[in-house]
Design a protein around this motif. Sequence first.
Motif, PDB file in Angstrom:
ATOM      1  N   GLU A 103      84.106  32.758  40.232  1.00  0.00           N
ATOM      2  CA  GLU A 103      82.933  33.581  39.932  1.00  0.00           C
ATOM      3  C   GLU A 103      82.216  33.064  38.690  1.00  0.00           C
ATOM      4  O   GLU A 103      80.983  33.071  38.625  1.00  0.00           O
ATOM      5  CB  GLU A 103      83.360  35.036  39.743  1.00  0.00           C
ATOM      6  CG  GLU A 103      82.212  36.007  39.866  1.00  0.00           C
ATOM      7  CD  GLU A 103      82.671  37.436  40.096  1.00  0.00           C
ATOM      8  OE1 GLU A 103      81.963  38.341  39.639  1.00  0.00           O
ATOM      9  OE2 GLU A 103      83.725  37.642  40.721  1.00  0.00           O
ATOM     10  N   PHE A 117      76.162  32.967  32.235  1.00  0.00           N
ATOM     11  CA  PHE A 117      77.493  32.371  32.073  1.00  0.00           C
ATOM     12  C   PHE A 117      77.952  32.491  30.621  1.00  0.00           C
ATOM     13  O   PHE A 117      79.108  32.832  30.348  1.00  0.00           O
ATOM     14  CB  PHE A 117      77.458  30.902  32.496  1.00  0.00           C
ATOM     15  CG  PHE A 117      78.736  30.166  32.223  1.00  0.00           C
ATOM     16  CD1 PHE A 117      79.851  30.356  33.025  1.00  0.00           C
ATOM     17  CD2 PHE A 117      78.825  29.274  31.153  1.00  0.00           C
ATOM     18  CE1 PHE A 117      81.037  29.676  32.766  1.00  0.00           C
ATOM     19  CE2 PHE A 117      80.004  28.597  30.890  1.00  0.00           C
ATOM     20  CZ  PHE A 117      81.112  28.792  31.702  1.00  0.00           C
ATOM     21  N   LEU A 128      77.558  30.129  36.515  1.00  0.00           N
ATOM     22  CA  LEU A 128      77.058  28.948  35.806  1.00  0.00           C
ATOM     23  C   LEU A 128      76.028  28.200  36.651  1.00  0.00           C
ATOM     24  O   LEU A 128      75.012  27.718  36.138  1.00  0.00           O
ATOM     25  CB  LEU A 128      78.221  28.021  35.457  1.00  0.00           C
ATOM     26  CG  LEU A 128      77.873  26.701  34.754  1.00  0.00           C
ATOM     27  CD1 LEU A 128      77.160  26.962  33.431  1.00  0.00           C
ATOM     28  CD2 LEU A 128      79.127  25.866  34.530  1.00  0.00           C
ATOM     29  N   LYS A 129      76.281  28.113  37.949  1.00  0.00           N
ATOM     30  CA  LYS A 129      75.351  27.412  38.837  1.00  0.00           C
ATOM     31  C   LYS A 129      74.018  28.139  38.935  1.00  0.00           C
ATOM     32  O   LYS A 129      72.958  27.522  39.058  1.00  0.00           O
ATOM     33  CB  LYS A 129      75.962  27.278  40.238  1.00  0.00           C
ATOM     34  CG  LYS A 129      77.093  26.262  40.322  1.00  0.00           C
ATOM     35  CD  LYS A 129      77.666  26.217  41.724  1.00  0.00           C
ATOM     36  CE  LYS A 129      78.799  25.205  41.825  1.00  0.00           C
ATOM     37  NZ  LYS A 129      79.414  25.209  43.180  1.00  0.00           N
ATOM     38  N   VAL A 130      74.065  29.475  38.902  1.00  0.00           N
ATOM     39  CA  VAL A 130      72.845  30.265  39.060  1.00  0.00           C
ATOM     40  C   VAL A 130      72.063  30.342  37.752  1.00  0.00           C
ATOM     41  O   VAL A 130      70.883  30.014  37.700  1.00  0.00           O
ATOM     42  CB  VAL A 130      73.176  31.677  39.579  1.00  0.00           C
ATOM     43  CG1 VAL A 130      71.918  32.538  39.657  1.00  0.00           C
ATOM     44  CG2 VAL A 130      73.835  31.597  40.961  1.00  0.00           C
ATOM     45  N   ARG A 131      72.745  30.799  36.681  1.00  0.00           N
ATOM     46  CA  ARG A 131      72.041  30.925  35.392  1.00  0.00           C
ATOM     47  C   ARG A 131      73.014  30.677  34.249  1.00  0.00           C
ATOM     48  O   ARG A 131      74.030  31.365  34.118  1.00  0.00           O
ATOM     49  CB  ARG A 131      71.420  32.322  35.239  1.00  0.00           C
ATOM     50  CG  ARG A 131      70.218  32.543  36.139  1.00  0.00           C
ATOM     51  CD  ARG A 131      69.446  33.790  35.750  1.00  0.00           C
ATOM     52  NE  ARG A 131      68.805  33.651  34.466  1.00  0.00           N
ATOM     53  CZ  ARG A 131      67.946  34.550  33.988  1.00  0.00           C
ATOM     54  NH1 ARG A 131      67.643  35.626  34.692  1.00  0.00           N
ATOM     55  NH2 ARG A 131      67.385  34.390  32.816  1.00  0.00           N
ATOM     56  N   LYS A 132      72.698  29.698  33.423  1.00  0.00           N
ATOM     57  CA  LYS A 132      73.580  29.343  32.320  1.00  0.00           C
ATOM     58  C   LYS A 132      73.667  30.445  31.271  1.00  0.00           C
ATOM     59  O   LYS A 132      74.708  30.643  30.650  1.00  0.00           O
ATOM     60  CB  LYS A 132      73.096  28.044  31.665  1.00  0.00           C
ATOM     61  CG  LYS A 132      73.287  26.821  32.557  1.00  0.00           C
ATOM     62  CD  LYS A 132      72.846  25.551  31.846  1.00  0.00           C
ATOM     63  CE  LYS A 132      73.047  24.341  32.752  1.00  0.00           C
ATOM     64  NZ  LYS A 132      72.598  23.083  32.122  1.00  0.00           N
ATOM     65  N   ILE A 177      82.123  29.942  37.826  1.00  0.00           N
ATOM     66  CA  ILE A 177      81.426  28.727  38.268  1.00  0.00           C
ATOM     67  C   ILE A 177      80.136  29.084  38.999  1.00  0.00           C
ATOM     68  O   ILE A 177      79.085  28.459  38.802  1.00  0.00           O
ATOM     69  CB  ILE A 177      82.356  27.883  39.172  1.00  0.00           C
ATOM     70  CG1 ILE A 177      83.520  27.338  38.344  1.00  0.00           C
ATOM     71  CG2 ILE A 177      81.587  26.739  39.829  1.00  0.00           C
ATOM     72  CD1 ILE A 177      84.631  26.705  39.166  1.00  0.00           C
ATOM     73  N   THR A 178      80.210  30.127  39.841  1.00  0.00           N
ATOM     74  CA  THR A 178      79.017  30.572  40.568  1.00  0.00           C
ATOM     75  C   THR A 178      77.931  31.038  39.607  1.00  0.00           C
ATOM     76  O   THR A 178      76.754  30.705  39.761  1.00  0.00           O
ATOM     77  CB  THR A 178      79.371  31.714  41.544  1.00  0.00           C
ATOM     78  OG1 THR A 178      80.380  31.252  42.443  1.00  0.00           O
ATOM     79  CG2 THR A 178      78.153  32.152  42.334  1.00  0.00           C
TER      80      THR A 178
END
Length: 563
Positions: free
Chosen positions: A366, A378, A371-375, A368-369
Amino acid sequence: MKTNPASTEAKQSGNIALRFDVVAGLTAAAVVLPKAMAYATVAGLPVAVGLYTAFIPMLVYALLGSSKVLSVSSTTTLGILASTQLGLVVPDGDPTKLITAVATLTALVGVLLILAGLLRLGFVANFISTPVLTGFKAGIGLVIVLDQAPKLLGIHITKQGFFRDLLSVANQLPETSLITLTVAAATLLVLISMERLWPHSPAPLVAVGGGIAASWLFSLHAQGVSTVGLIPQGLPSLTIPDLALIEQLVPGALGIALMSFTESIAAGRAFAGCAEPPINANRELIALGAANLGGAMTGAMPAGGGTTQTAVVRAAGGRSQKASLVTASTAAAIMLLLSPLLSLLPYATLAAVVIVYSAGLIKPAEFITILKVRKMEFRWAIVACLGVLIFGTLQGIVIAIIMSLVSLSSQAAHPPVYIIGRKRGKDVLRPLSSEHPDDETLDGLLIVRPEGRLFFVNVQYVAEQIGILIEQHKPRVLALDMSRVTDIEYSALQMLMEREKGATEAGATLWLVGLNPGVLEIVRHAGLADRLGRERMLFNARTAIERYQALQAIGGNSQPPAS
């Protein structure tokens, strides 16, 4: 005498539903009750308190709750939060004081939830953002795993905070009790294997039963393996909260009440059937509050809805709260009949149960997900996790809430402001972006679209962004597309009027485009509509383009003709 076919069918359907609920209730009991006992040890309480928590609170919620299948007892999160608070008011761990303190804490949680329900504060279910909650729960999971590690290894440490405790455990590894570690490893193997091969199985019951059997067969206690010891037989006695502890416990009770409600709403919504009535947040507050208040009178720890146990009820075919009534009745039967057997249960077995079902709070995938969408989200998740590890669980809740507010404020303060272009050769308008480099704009016409509510928090930012765009493009006409603006507050309206004056002084003309009825009414009340006139207040962005092209065709004058 003729039988009514409809009545017979309804009776048969009711019998089938009851059968499903009984099976689901017994299956849930096999999972919930061992875990409830384990979570009591997380809070530093006797295992019997876990059974008490799966008794009265579950009964009360079954009668009052709005969810058909939500199973209410103790959870890992509530256990560790209660542990922190109880450690503050009963630092010496005196059993008698602990029972009184936990009754007071649970009663406070109940009162706060009921008050929140009466004040219709159900909207706070969505108060903590998902990324922040992910970080908070991961921190809780790490704290619980480390908290139970000494019981797995048969060692003892003095708790001083997560990182110091981690160092203490590492230093004491040479003193590990091999027989205790063997019991823990066997329990972990059973739990992990059964959960992988048979999801939602009664793995905790098998693990606890195996631990009790091994303890009896091999006299584990005599060999140095810590066991639960004497458990009072019979139903819980009346416990009176201590009013003198209220002032110390209120801050912690607020945090526990928030997490109890948040977890319960999440679990209730996740397992609500399509044909079932929606979860009523304010009714849930009342039901959970009453469940905790009732549980406090019998020495139960704070209770809430659990995702795992609710999943078991649903997977086993549970259709109503009758399943929870069966689970609670099973808890009562165990208290009355099986308490002597439970005294043989090794603490290492309970610690293994806690670790297996707490590790699910830590979800790297979750993170990682996110991070991929919005830093940015994260980073908030990481901060929330570290907040729990560095400052403690209850302080971690405050940090999680602050992070959620920062997240909300940041988004509100920086709404998107787009330049609108047209897809080449098509009648499609969309924000300009690097993904569509061929989109075209009209020379001299700048269509700018802010989005969201415009108010005092973000008005300066929006004004600056529009100013930068005007400076870059130097348009003859600035068309402010307000179609995505839901509301405009007085400060933002003032900015809009000043922007109109500034555009005029800079040789440009301001058009307002796509105002919704509410915003249009505000613009009219402020007198801006009269100043602009109908010619500069247009239906949508397409109309603005058509009008600009018509004016250019007439003579290149973007100014509207005098009315």
